[in-house]
Design an enzyme around this catalytic site. Structure first.
Site, PDB file in Angstrom:
ATOM      1  N   TYR A   3      -2.809 -10.052  15.667  1.00 27.12           N
ATOM      2  CA  TYR A   3      -2.813  -8.760  14.836  1.00 27.12           C
ATOM      3  C   TYR A   3      -4.066  -7.844  14.887  1.00 27.12           C
ATOM      4  O   TYR A   3      -3.627  -6.437  14.901  1.00 27.12           O
ATOM      5  CB  TYR A   3      -2.910  -9.429  13.234  1.00 27.12           C
ATOM      6  CG  TYR A   3      -2.856  -8.284  12.195  1.00 27.12           C
ATOM      7  CD1 TYR A   3      -2.006  -7.714  11.548  1.00 27.12           C
ATOM      8  CD2 TYR A   3      -4.254  -8.118  11.616  1.00 27.12           C
ATOM      9  CE1 TYR A   3      -2.114  -6.730  10.584  1.00 27.12           C
ATOM     10  CE2 TYR A   3      -4.437  -7.355  10.433  1.00 27.12           C
ATOM     11  CZ  TYR A   3      -3.258  -6.433   9.800  1.00 27.12           C
ATOM     12  OH  TYR A   3      -3.580  -5.395   9.076  1.00 27.12           O
ATOM     13  N   ASP A  50      13.889   1.182  11.901  1.00 23.89           N
ATOM     14  CA  ASP A  50      12.958   0.072  12.600  1.00 23.89           C
ATOM     15  C   ASP A  50      12.045   0.771  13.510  1.00 23.89           C
ATOM     16  O   ASP A  50      12.288   1.519  14.440  1.00 23.89           O
ATOM     17  CB  ASP A  50      13.898  -0.853  13.480  1.00 23.89           C
ATOM     18  CG  ASP A  50      13.125  -2.132  13.912  1.00 23.89           C
ATOM     19  OD1 ASP A  50      11.796  -1.981  14.278  1.00 23.89           O
ATOM     20  OD2 ASP A  50      13.773  -3.058  14.422  1.00 23.89           O
ATOM     21  N   LEU A  51      10.749   0.461  13.262  1.00 28.14           N
ATOM     22  CA  LEU A  51       9.609   1.090  13.956  1.00 28.14           C
ATOM     23  C   LEU A  51       9.780   0.992  15.668  1.00 28.14           C
ATOM     24  O   LEU A  51       9.284   1.691  16.253  1.00 28.14           O
ATOM     25  CB  LEU A  51       8.410   0.643  13.741  1.00 28.14           C
ATOM     26  CG  LEU A  51       7.790   0.899  12.214  1.00 28.14           C
ATOM     27  CD1 LEU A  51       6.618  -0.210  11.785  1.00 28.14           C
ATOM     28  CD2 LEU A  51       7.206   2.395  12.328  1.00 28.14           C
ATOM     29  N   HIS A  99      -9.771  -6.128  11.141  1.00 29.20           N
ATOM     30  CA  HIS A  99      -9.568  -7.143  12.224  1.00 29.20           C
ATOM     31  C   HIS A  99      -9.516  -6.615  13.406  1.00 29.20           C
ATOM     32  O   HIS A  99      -9.324  -7.479  14.482  1.00 29.20           O
ATOM     33  CB  HIS A  99      -8.381  -7.844  11.737  1.00 29.20           C
ATOM     34  CG  HIS A  99      -8.329  -8.673  10.345  1.00 29.20           C
ATOM     35  ND1 HIS A  99      -9.141  -9.691  10.125  1.00 29.20           N
ATOM     36  CD2 HIS A  99      -7.561  -8.074   9.260  1.00 29.20           C
ATOM     37  CE1 HIS A  99      -9.155  -9.921   8.895  1.00 29.20           C
ATOM     38  NE2 HIS A  99      -8.199  -9.035   8.088  1.00 29.20           N
ATOM     39  N   GLY A 130       3.305   1.254   8.434  1.00 27.22           N
ATOM     40  CA  GLY A 130       4.214   0.186   8.768  1.00 27.22           C
ATOM     41  C   GLY A 130       3.592  -0.802   9.595  1.00 27.22           C
ATOM     42  O   GLY A 130       3.302  -0.583  10.793  1.00 27.22           O
ATOM     43  N   LEU A 153       0.894  -1.134   0.031  1.00 27.50           N
ATOM     44  CA  LEU A 153      -0.047  -0.253   0.029  1.00 27.50           C
ATOM     45  C   LEU A 153       0.767   1.381  -0.015  1.00 27.50           C
ATOM     46  O   LEU A 153       0.521   2.262  -0.788  1.00 27.50           O
ATOM     47  CB  LEU A 153      -0.789  -0.087   1.183  1.00 27.50           C
ATOM     48  CG  LEU A 153      -1.869  -1.201   1.479  1.00 27.50           C
ATOM     49  CD1 LEU A 153      -3.139  -0.962   2.223  1.00 27.50           C
ATOM     50  CD2 LEU A 153      -2.500  -1.421   0.212  1.00 27.50           C
TER      51      LEU A 153
HETATM   52  N1  LIG Z   1      -3.613  -4.605   2.492  1.00 25.45           N
HETATM   53  C1  LIG Z   1      -4.788  -4.628   3.224  1.00 25.45           C
HETATM   54  O1  LIG Z   1      -5.757  -5.105   2.670  1.00 25.45           O
HETATM   55  C2  LIG Z   1      -4.558  -4.023   4.616  1.00 25.45           C
HETATM   56  C3  LIG Z   1      -6.017  -4.243   5.136  1.00 25.45           C
HETATM   57  C4  LIG Z   1      -5.964  -3.768   6.725  1.00 25.45           C
HETATM   58  C5  LIG Z   1      -4.992  -3.114   7.086  1.00 25.45           C
HETATM   59  N2  LIG Z   1      -3.687  -2.932   6.443  1.00 25.45           N
HETATM   60  C6  LIG Z   1      -2.393  -2.239   7.011  1.00 25.45           C
HETATM   61  O2  LIG Z   1      -2.097  -1.385   6.132  1.00 25.45           O
HETATM   62  C7  LIG Z   1      -0.682  -1.363   6.247  1.00 25.45           C
HETATM   63  C8  LIG Z   1       0.001  -1.551   5.064  1.00 25.45           C
HETATM   64  O3  LIG Z   1      -0.345  -2.895   4.547  1.00 25.45           O
HETATM   65  P1  LIG Z   1       0.613  -3.795   3.249  1.00 25.45           P
HETATM   66  O4  LIG Z   1      -0.852  -4.596   2.718  1.00 25.45           O
HETATM   67  O5  LIG Z   1       1.003  -2.480   2.422  1.00 25.45           O
HETATM   68  O6  LIG Z   1       1.338  -4.537   3.967  1.00 25.45           O
HETATM   69  P2  LIG Z   1       3.140  -4.759   3.597  1.00 25.45           P
HETATM   70  O7  LIG Z   1       3.769  -5.653   4.368  1.00 25.45           O
HETATM   71  O8  LIG Z   1       3.218  -4.802   1.983  1.00 25.45           O
HETATM   72  O9  LIG Z   1       3.560  -3.344   4.373  1.00 25.45           O
HETATM   73  C9  LIG Z   1       4.102  -3.241   5.393  1.00 25.45           C
HETATM   74  C10 LIG Z   1       5.599  -2.688   5.425  1.00 25.45           C
HETATM   75  O10 LIG Z   1       6.019  -2.398   6.705  1.00 25.45           O
HETATM   76  C11 LIG Z   1       7.217  -2.619   6.871  1.00 25.45           C
HETATM   77  N3  LIG Z   1       7.780  -3.093   8.480  1.00 25.45           N
HETATM   78  C12 LIG Z   1       7.340  -4.195   9.054  1.00 25.45           C
HETATM   79  N4  LIG Z   1       7.924  -4.318  10.073  1.00 25.45           N
HETATM   80  C13 LIG Z   1       8.611  -3.096  10.285  1.00 25.45           C
HETATM   81  C14 LIG Z   1       9.479  -2.462  11.162  1.00 25.45           C
HETATM   82  N5  LIG Z   1       9.700  -3.282  12.502  1.00 25.45           N
HETATM   83  N6  LIG Z   1      10.210  -1.437  11.004  1.00 25.45           N
HETATM   84  C15 LIG Z   1       9.884  -0.458   9.898  1.00 25.45           C
HETATM   85  N7  LIG Z   1       8.723  -1.053   9.032  1.00 25.45           N
HETATM   86  C16 LIG Z   1       8.460  -2.294   9.022  1.00 25.45           C
HETATM   87  C17 LIG Z   1       7.304  -3.957   5.921  1.00 25.45           C
HETATM   88  O11 LIG Z   1       8.988  -3.853   5.624  1.00 25.45           O
HETATM   89  C18 LIG Z   1       6.671  -3.547   4.818  1.00 25.45           C
HETATM   90  O12 LIG Z   1       7.179  -3.105   3.869  1.00 25.45           O
HETATM   91  C19 LIG Z   1      -0.345  -2.486   7.511  1.00 25.45           C
HETATM   92  O13 LIG Z   1      -0.425  -1.626   8.710  1.00 25.45           O
HETATM   93  C20 LIG Z   1      -1.497  -3.258   7.369  1.00 25.45           C
HETATM   94  O14 LIG Z   1      -1.719  -3.808   8.714  1.00 25.45           O
HETATM   95  C21 LIG Z   1      -3.609  -3.651   5.029  1.00 25.45           C
END
Ligand SMILES: NC(=O)c1ccc[n+]([C@@H]2O[C@H](COP(=O)([O-])OP(=O)(O)OC[C@H]3O[C@@H](n4cnc5c(N)ncnc54)[C@H](O)[C@@H]3O)[C@@H](O)[C@H]2O)c1
Length: 279
Positions: free
Chosen positions: A135, A50-51, A112, A71, A13
């Site tokens: 989660y 890192d977050l 969720h 993130g 995203l």
């Molecule tokens: N895709 C969906 O349908 C959906 C639905 C509900 C919520 N979300 C939320 O949207 C956000 C983005 O989702 P996405 O689908 O792009 O997921 P994604 O896994 O592609 O992106 C998440 C990013 O967070 C980074 N990350 C993980 N741990 C980290 C850390 N310790 N420090 C820094 N960065 C870190 C990862 O490297 C990754 O690039 C997330 O918070 C997810 O929970 C997504």
């Protein structure tokens, strides 16, 4: 806006958001724990961090107006795996935003957080937390941080409970789809609405079968344009009848409502490979 920060910028995203968000500010800072994307915008600086590192987050948010926090680990996993990125990471973002006097945190929450509500209940943004996984519990924790930092410290937040932001590839998604264009509109409105206080909104397109009610988030001006009904006939024909008793079909969280705690929910979502790759 002078400076805007996006976390999770190397994720799926985040990759869709970087271009549009870079055009909303003078200085755009994108960050992730992964390597830098190849196509940085002219006003974009990438920071690998890192977050879970509070000092790094405080430095990252120096001088920023807002942070868009995407993130996280985006799937169910053992609690210990989520603790750093999803729980402590969320605390670090709100605390760093407070210490740097930011106006607002725009947060990628999730359905969720309320995934154990029954799908036949047309839940609003005021539905009580009812997480379906660790989660989802982390999303509840972050939403409560948002509420707490608004009440006690005057830091605004918009918590976007995203349903399914991926191509429509299963019957559930005919209701839960959030198109990429609607995602971008939602995040833009969460940023440019003058006053939000603590707001919660569902991230879902204008689907005929959307299972949630955004009427109490009208003030954000989010008016989705896409509708997954265009895919309904094809998806239902491809997938055949679904079991009306299975928890994955009866609860808002879908497969996340059915998995054992700590086990992946995404593995059961039948996502297309182009949705799983980084764009
Ligand atoms: N895709 C969906 O349908 C959906 C639905 C509900 C919520 N979300 C939320 O949207 C956000 C983005 O989702 P996405 O689908 O792009 O997921 P994604 O896994 O592609 O992106 C998440 C990013 O967070 C980074 N990350 C993980 N741990 C980290 C850390 N310790 N420090 C820094 N960065 C870190 C990862 O490297 C990754 O690039 C997330 O918070 C997810 O929970 C997504």
């Amino acid at each position: 806006m002078k400076k805007l920060v996006l976390t999770g910028a190397a994720g799926r995203l985040g990759s869709y958001l970087r271009g549009p968000l870079s055009r909303m500010c003078e200085e755009f800072v994108s960050t992730d724990i992964a390597e830098a994307p190849a196509d940085l915008a002219p006003n974009e600086t990438y920071v690998k961090a890192d977050l879970a590192d509070l000092d790094a987050m405080v430095t990252l948010l120096e001088g920023a107006d807002m942070v868009v926090h995407f993130g996280a680990i985006g799937d169910e996993a053992p609690f210990e795996a989520l603790l750093g990125p999803n729980f402590i990471g969320a605390y670090n973002i709100w605390e760093a935003a407070h210490r740097n006097n930011l106006r607002r945190v725009v947060y990628a929450s999730s359905i969720h957080a309320v995934g154990m509500h029954k799908k036949t209940d047309f839940i609003g943004t005021d539905a009580p937390h009812r997480p379906d996984t660790f989660y989802g519990l982390a999303k509840c924790f972050a939403e409560d941080l948002a509420s707490l930092y608004w009440d006690k410290r005057g830091l605004e937040s918009v918590c976007m409970r995203i349903l399914s932001c991926a191509q429509v590839s299963n019957p559930r998604a005919v209701g839960t789809w959030l198109s990429y264009d609607d995602l971008i509109q939602l995040v833009q409105r969460a940023i440019d609405t003058p006053v939000t206080g603590f707001s919660v909104v569902y991230g879902v397109s204008d689907n005929d079968r959307a299972p949630v009610d955004n009427s109490k988030a009208h003030h954000l001006g989010y008016r989705p344009k896409d509708n997954a009904e265009q895919f309904a006939e094809m998806i239902f024909a491809e997938n055949g009848p679904v079991d009306p008793q299975a928890p994955a079909n009866t609860h808002h969280g879908g497969p996340f409502a059915a998995v054992e705690l700590g086990n992946s929910g995404m593995a059961h979502l039948n996502l297309n490979s182009d949705d799983l790759g980084k764009t």
